[in-house]
Design an enzyme around this catalytic site. Structure first.
Site, PDB file in Angstrom:
ATOM      1  N   CYS A   1       1.057  -1.332   0.062  1.00 48.70           N
ATOM      2  CA  CYS A   1      -0.071  -0.016  -0.039  1.00 48.70           C
ATOM      3  C   CYS A   1       0.961   1.285   0.024  1.00 48.70           C
ATOM      4  CB  CYS A   1      -0.982  -0.145   1.239  1.00 48.70           C
ATOM      5  SG  CYS A   1      -1.855  -1.517   1.125  1.00 48.70           S
TER       6      CYS A   1
ATOM      7  N   HIS B   1      -3.599   7.931   5.517  1.00 48.24           N
ATOM      8  CA  HIS B   1      -3.661   6.647   5.074  1.00 48.24           C
ATOM      9  C   HIS B   1      -5.125   5.825   5.273  1.00 48.24           C
ATOM     10  CE1 HIS B   1      -2.505   2.740   3.102  1.00 48.24           C
ATOM     11  NE2 HIS B   1      -2.673   1.898   4.218  1.00 48.24           N
TER      12      HIS B   1
ATOM     13  N   HIS C   1      -9.751   1.272  -1.019  1.00 43.20           N
ATOM     14  CA  HIS C   1      -8.262   1.402  -0.980  1.00 43.20           C
ATOM     15  C   HIS C   1      -7.702   0.775  -2.261  1.00 43.20           C
ATOM     16  CE1 HIS C   1      -4.340   0.713   0.441  1.00 43.20           C
ATOM     17  NE2 HIS C   1      -4.497   0.261   1.781  1.00 43.20           N
TER      18      HIS C   1
END
Length: 367
Positions: free
Chosen positions: A156, A288, A324
């Protein structure tokens, strides 16, 4: 003389919409037309997923026909500055550094399922489609770039780290300009992996909410053109600059974040130091902010360590709007920062990306 790194152009597509104007309009209205409830990708359950709305361009070569490459093709079709950059500097003086994680895994899996079902290998199955470097290879082929060309794949944090890698290539004189950002398409393998970890939300994800219960996944693409300019030539009105990058690796756990957030805080501090800025100069922070209990608690502690508990900075997660986007997440969220700066919502922004294995990256953009 220290250089400034100008992000000359940007294009983004995600569940918020296709293109900069639609993305900003829907972000400000808190609408995500591509956030859809899907059934069938995970056995016996529905999930919300952030799809790029509308049809994607068709790719003629069946062996290159992946959703990830189609997202890149969409960016190419909407971003003439990519070919203009190659013409300006020459093919050998432009590089490509992308963040990605899924490449063509979904398509390869479908071909393998067909192979197992029919007992014959499909002609269109080419195992190169699952190689991590495939998106950069496709973009290089389409644009005629001859400089360094590769993918950063650190889960990520991939796309945020790609900015740092691209900047270093320019700093060292390897290239004069870069195409950077990230891309990841819908992938059943990733969906089922996060399901196995118990990380998927039962409904729409709710980052930072007390009752948050997990993430929504998404897909997206965000590409940037990056050029260096001397300080005396910088500060042009309407231009966005890459001011700072911070990268740390705390290796706390394979999947769980360090609950104290020390590595995350160190990445933010490193980005601010690189940008020569104080925390109070940052007007906007894109977290995030995945929506899991562990990540959001860790990141909140890290932000307090850096910005203080009484910080006046606007701080949010946008993953409830985009999902995401995994390897593309850092680029999609950097694009939102870019658009907010361009629209004069804020002069300076910081974006965080934190990954499995304690791979942490923060980026500072500024007018």
């Amino acid at each position: 003389m220290r250089k400034n790194y100008q992000l000359s152009d940007c294009f983004v597509a995600s569940a918020l919409g296709v293109g900069n104007e639609e993305t900003l309009e829907n972000y400000l209205a808190h609408k995500a037309p591509g956030m859809k409830e899907l059934e069938g990708d995970i056995p016996s359950r529905k999930i919300y997923f952030g799809m790029v709305p509308g049809e994607l361009p068709e790719i003629a070569d069946e062996k290159m026909r992946t959703r990830t490459n189609a997202l890149l093709e969409l960016a190419i079709s909407k971003m003439p500055s990519l070919k203009a950059l190659v013409e300006k500097y020459g093919a050998k003086r432009v590089g490509i550094v992308l963040g990605a994680s899924n490449t063509g895994i979904d398509e390869a899996q479908r071909f393998v399922d067909e192979w197992l079902d029919k007992g014959e290998k499909p002609e269109a199955l080419d195992f190169s489609m699952i190689e991590l470097g495939t998106p950069a290879k496709y973009l290089k082929m389409r644009l005629g770039v001859e400089g360094p060309c590769y993918v950063v794949s650190t889960a990520c944090s991939s796309a945020t780290k790609a900015f740092g890698a691209a900047r270093r290539l320019i700093e060292k004189g390897v290239i004069d300009a870069a195409i950077t950002g990230g891309v990841d398409g819908r992938c059943r393998f990733a969906m089922n992996g996060f399901h196995a970890l118990g990380a998927l939300s039962e409904g729409r994800c709710r980052p930072l909410a007390p009752d948050r219960d997990g993430i929504n996944l998404g897909e997206g693409v965000a590409l940037f053109t990056m050029e260096s300019v001397s300080l005396k030539d910088a500060e042009a009105p309407g231009v966005v600059y890459l001011k700072g990058i911070g990268e740390t690796s705390d290796a706390y756990h394979a999947t769980a974040p360090d609950p104290e957030g020390k590595g995350a805080a160190a990445a933010m501090n490193a980005a601010l130091e690189d940008a020569n800025m104080l925390p109070q100069e940052i007007g906007y922070v894109n977290l995030h902010g995945t929506g899991t209990q562990a990540n959001d608690a860790m990141e909140t502690r890290a932000v307090q360590q850096v910005f203080g508990s009484l910080c006046a900075t606007e701080i949010e997660s946008t993953k409830d709007l985009t999902g995401h986007c995994l390897g593309a997440a850092g680029a999609v969220e950097a694009a939102l920062c870019y658009l907010l700066i361009k629209s004069r919502h804020t002069p300076n922004a910081l974006s965080n990306s934190f990954a499995f294995g304690g791979s942490n990256a923060s980026i500072v953009l500024s007018a």
